[in-house]
Design a protein around this motif. Structure first.
Motif, PDB file in Angstrom:
ATOM      1  N   SER A   6      12.096  -5.085   0.123  1.00  0.00           N
ATOM      2  CA  SER A   6      11.177  -5.648   1.115  1.00  0.00           C
ATOM      3  C   SER A   6      10.477  -4.555   1.906  1.00  0.00           C
ATOM      4  CB  SER A   6      11.944  -6.563   2.075  1.00  0.00           C
ATOM      5  OG  SER A   6      12.514  -7.619   1.364  1.00  0.00           O
ATOM      6  N   LEU A  10       6.529  -3.785   2.052  1.00  0.00           N
ATOM      7  CA  LEU A  10       5.836  -3.685   3.341  1.00  0.00           C
ATOM      8  C   LEU A  10       5.038  -2.392   3.415  1.00  0.00           C
ATOM      9  CD1 LEU A  10       5.375  -4.388   6.378  1.00  0.00           C
ATOM     10  CD2 LEU A  10       7.539  -3.252   6.803  1.00  0.00           C
ATOM     11  N   ALA A  59       3.454  -8.272   8.250  1.00  0.00           N
ATOM     12  CA  ALA A  59       4.896  -8.097   8.060  1.00  0.00           C
ATOM     13  C   ALA A  59       5.596  -8.078   9.408  1.00  0.00           C
ATOM     14  CB  ALA A  59       5.178  -6.817   7.298  1.00  0.00           C
ATOM     15  N   LEU A  70       7.152 -11.527   5.277  1.00  0.00           N
ATOM     16  CA  LEU A  70       5.947 -11.001   4.641  1.00  0.00           C
ATOM     17  C   LEU A  70       4.982 -12.153   4.442  1.00  0.00           C
ATOM     18  CD1 LEU A  70       7.621  -8.789   1.903  1.00  0.00           C
ATOM     19  CD2 LEU A  70       6.645  -8.025   4.067  1.00  0.00           C
TER      20      LEU A  70
END
Length: 147
Positions: A6, A10, A59, A70
């Protein structure tokens, strides 16, 4: 592992976004901190799609690393409607996205409304206050970085 993927995603969204001009002839990366039940670091990169209208990849990373969200947001700038001059920006919009969390009972989807104001200190920096509500947003304070 899920959090690492993640965070990489991002980073990709923010640092490799297409170079465009924002509603005032410059790109803008907005970073701010929200407090309360949803204390987090938030960020989005504005991409204009029409006069006074932007979309942004967005984000959110919780301070306790409990979740990452997100998604995308859309903002309408009221500057021309209200006949505001620089250094002020006022906007309202909606944001939505997916929430990645280790908690089984956490929401997987967020939908939020927000309104904000920015005072530009100079051509590069601005101070932002944003207010909102929904499943993952409570507003916050921060900075706008204009390129």
């Amino acid at each position: 592992m899920k959090k690492i993927i993640s965070i990489i995603t991002l980073s990709f969204v923010f640092f490799y976004s297409v170079s465009t001009t924002a509603q005032e002839d410059y790109s803008a990366l907005n970073l701010f901190v929200s407090f309360g039940d949803n204390a987090a670091i938030n960020g989005h990169y504005e991409i204009p799609i029409a006069p006074n209208l932007t979309v942004s990849p967005a984000a959110t990373l919780a301070f306790d690393f409990d979740y990452i969200a997100l998604g995308a947001r859309m903002d309408y700038y009221f500057d021309s409607l209200l006949k505001l001059n620089e250094p002020w920006d006022i906007w309202g919009g909606v944001d939505t996205g997916f929430v990645i969390s280790d908690e089984d009972d956490a929401d997987d989807f967020s939908l939020n409304l927000h309104a904000g104001v920015e005072y530009k200190i100079n051509k590069t920096w601005g101070i932002i206050a944003e207010f909102g509500g929904g499943t993952a947003s409570s507003g916050g304070i921060g900075v706008g970085i204009h390129f």
